[in-house]
Scaffold this motif. Structure first.
Motif, PDB file in Angstrom:
ATOM      1  N   GLY A   1     -13.510  -6.419  -1.815  1.00 54.43           N
ATOM      2  CA  GLY A   1     -13.171  -6.030  -3.175  1.00 54.43           C
ATOM      3  C   GLY A   1     -12.738  -4.584  -3.309  1.00 54.43           C
ATOM      4  N   LEU A   2     -12.346  -3.959  -2.201  1.00 53.18           N
ATOM      5  CA  LEU A   2     -11.929  -2.564  -2.216  1.00 53.18           C
ATOM      6  C   LEU A   2     -10.402  -2.470  -2.245  1.00 53.18           C
ATOM      7  N   PRO A   3      -9.861  -1.359  -2.736  1.00 50.49           N
ATOM      8  CA  PRO A   3      -8.405  -1.226  -2.848  1.00 50.49           C
ATOM      9  C   PRO A   3      -7.719  -1.265  -1.484  1.00 50.49           C
ATOM     10  N   VAL A   4      -6.491  -1.757  -1.489  1.00 48.33           N
ATOM     11  CA  VAL A   4      -5.636  -1.700  -0.304  1.00 48.33           C
ATOM     12  C   VAL A   4      -4.546  -0.676  -0.596  1.00 48.33           C
ATOM     13  N   TYR A   5      -4.463   0.344   0.230  1.00 44.17           N
ATOM     14  CA  TYR A   5      -3.508   1.423   0.003  1.00 44.17           C
ATOM     15  C   TYR A   5      -2.221   1.161   0.785  1.00 44.17           C
ATOM     16  N   ASP A   6      -1.124   1.590   0.230  1.00 46.51           N
ATOM     17  CA  ASP A   6       0.148   1.579   0.936  1.00 46.51           C
ATOM     18  C   ASP A   6       0.187   2.866   1.762  1.00 46.51           C
ATOM     19  N   PHE A   7      -0.297   2.779   2.999  1.00 39.08           N
ATOM     20  CA  PHE A   7      -0.497   3.960   3.835  1.00 39.08           C
ATOM     21  C   PHE A   7       0.616   4.066   4.871  1.00 39.08           C
ATOM     22  N   ALA A   8       1.155   5.278   5.049  1.00 36.69           N
ATOM     23  CA  ALA A   8       2.257   5.466   5.990  1.00 36.69           C
ATOM     24  C   ALA A   8       2.138   6.822   6.672  1.00 36.69           C
ATOM     25  N   LEU A   9       2.750   6.913   7.854  1.00 37.67           N
ATOM     26  CA  LEU A   9       2.888   8.171   8.578  1.00 37.67           C
ATOM     27  C   LEU A   9       4.325   8.645   8.462  1.00 37.67           C
ATOM     28  N   ALA A  10       4.504   9.936   8.262  1.00 39.47           N
ATOM     29  CA  ALA A  10       5.850  10.492   8.131  1.00 39.47           C
ATOM     30  C   ALA A  10       5.935  11.823   8.853  1.00 39.47           C
ATOM     31  N   SER A  11       7.135  12.142   9.327  1.00 40.22           N
ATOM     32  CA  SER A  11       7.364  13.406  10.023  1.00 40.22           C
ATOM     33  C   SER A  11       8.817  13.820   9.829  1.00 40.22           C
ATOM     34  N   THR A  12       9.156  14.961  10.409  1.00 43.45           N
ATOM     35  CA  THR A  12      10.541  15.415  10.310  1.00 43.45           C
ATOM     36  C   THR A  12      11.475  14.545  11.129  1.00 43.45           C
ATOM     37  N   ARG A  13      10.922  13.810  12.077  1.00 42.28           N
ATOM     38  CA  ARG A  13      11.717  12.828  12.810  1.00 42.28           C
ATOM     39  C   ARG A  13      10.847  11.610  13.122  1.00 42.28           C
TER      40      ARG A  13
END
Length: 319
Positions: A38-50
């Motif tokens: 019953g906990l939230p699901v986050y739209d999680f991502a990794l990002a960088s300059t490349r």
């Protein structure tokens, strides 16, 4: 700038030589699917300059699928530790600054605070970083108000934290603030960590805390939690711990990183949050149950600790 109260889309910034533990903190809190509880699901991502494979500080690589344009969608941008660098890529600095300007929150873990400083987000703000780097942070960003001996600082929309595990505390603090203490407790339970350490605690203590089985403080803290509505004095607590009052006060600070009064207030605020979420008790009753005595005192501490009112908190998280 309209600050968003949403916490759903989370992006962690990754640079070459990122510290894997600090990146793992962000991934553990926001990157796992805990929907079955019953906990939230986050739209999680990794990002960088490349996009692509980037080397971590530990020598192995991590795949980063997104460029900095991904920050434009984020409700929260997390700057994990990458060491103290002389400079940061201009496009990354601009993307972090733009995210904050449009209303996203920004959170740093350990030396990630230096990226926020490069983006101009620390000017005039209270902030912190790992105790090894606080002097360097103050020297490099003289307009920042550096607090060198705390776990984390929330100066909306910027949250900064000290080294390593303090990042867990900062992330859970933000979850609690935006989504309620029940969600924060659920995530902490899965992680097997303390659900709350308030940010004003010291980054480190003079000696390791004694284990619960052998520490008189374990029993004392249980007494305090069980009777939060009682006006404890240091003399009373010291007597229960079989110590002189001065010795007790000093040992309490050494073993918990905070003072007896501040620890007690923090526990009262936490209990008040839970009662506001889970009961329909009037605010005056909540204040009495948690030991603040009256609604005015409860409102005062809510404003100082949470930046909101009991009524607004209940409207957001009650039910």
């Amino acid at each position: 700038m309209a600050l968003s109260g949403t916490l759903q889309n989370v992006v962690a910034v990754v640079l070459e030589d990122v510290h894997p533990f600090e990146l793992g903190v962000a991934s553990e809190v926001f990157g796992l699917d805990r929907s079955e509880e019953g906990l939230p699901v986050y739209d999680f991502a990794l990002a960088s300059t490349r996009a692509g494979e980037l080397r971590t500080h530990a020598g192995f690589t991590v795949n980063v699928p997104h460029g900095v344009e991904r920050l434009a969608e984020a409700d929260l941008v997390i700057a994990a530790a990458t060491g103290v660098r002389d400079s940061y890529p201009a496009e990354l600095v601009q993307a972090v600054r733009a995210a904050a300007e449009r209303g996203a929150r920004v959170l740093s873990i350990c030396s990630g605070t230096f990226l926020l400083g490069a983006a101009g987000l620390l000017d005039g703000r209270r902030c912190t970083t790992h105790w090894r780097w606080t002097d360097e942070l103050a020297a490099r960003f003289p307009l920042a108000v550096v607090e060198p001996d705390v776990l984390y600082v929330d100066d909306d929309p910027v949250v900064t934290s000290a080294g390593t595990a303090a990042g867990i505390d900062a992330c859970l603090h933000l979850v609690r603030k935006l989504q309620g203490s029940e969600v924060a407790r659920g995530i902490a339970r899965r992680m097997v960590v303390a659900p709350h350490r308030e940010g004003g605690q010291a980054q480190y203590v003079n000696r390791p805390a004694a284990t619960r089985e052998y520490s008189s403080f374990g029993t004392v803290l249980d007494w305090m939690r069980a009777e939060l509505d009682r006006d404890w004095t240091v003399d009373q607590l010291a007597a229960r711990a079989h110590m002189a009052p001065r010795t007790f006060a000093r040992r309490f600070q050494q073993e918990t990183g905070t003072t007896p009064l501040r620890w007690l207030i923090g526990q009262r605020v936490l209990f008040a949050q839970r009662l506001l979420e889970e009961t329909a008790d009037p605010v005056e009753t909540v204040a009495a149950r948690v030991g603040f005595g009256n609604a005015a005192t409860l409102r005062h501490h809510f404003a100082r600790w949470l930046g909101t009112t009991p009524g607004a908190y209940r409207r957001a998280f009650g039910g």
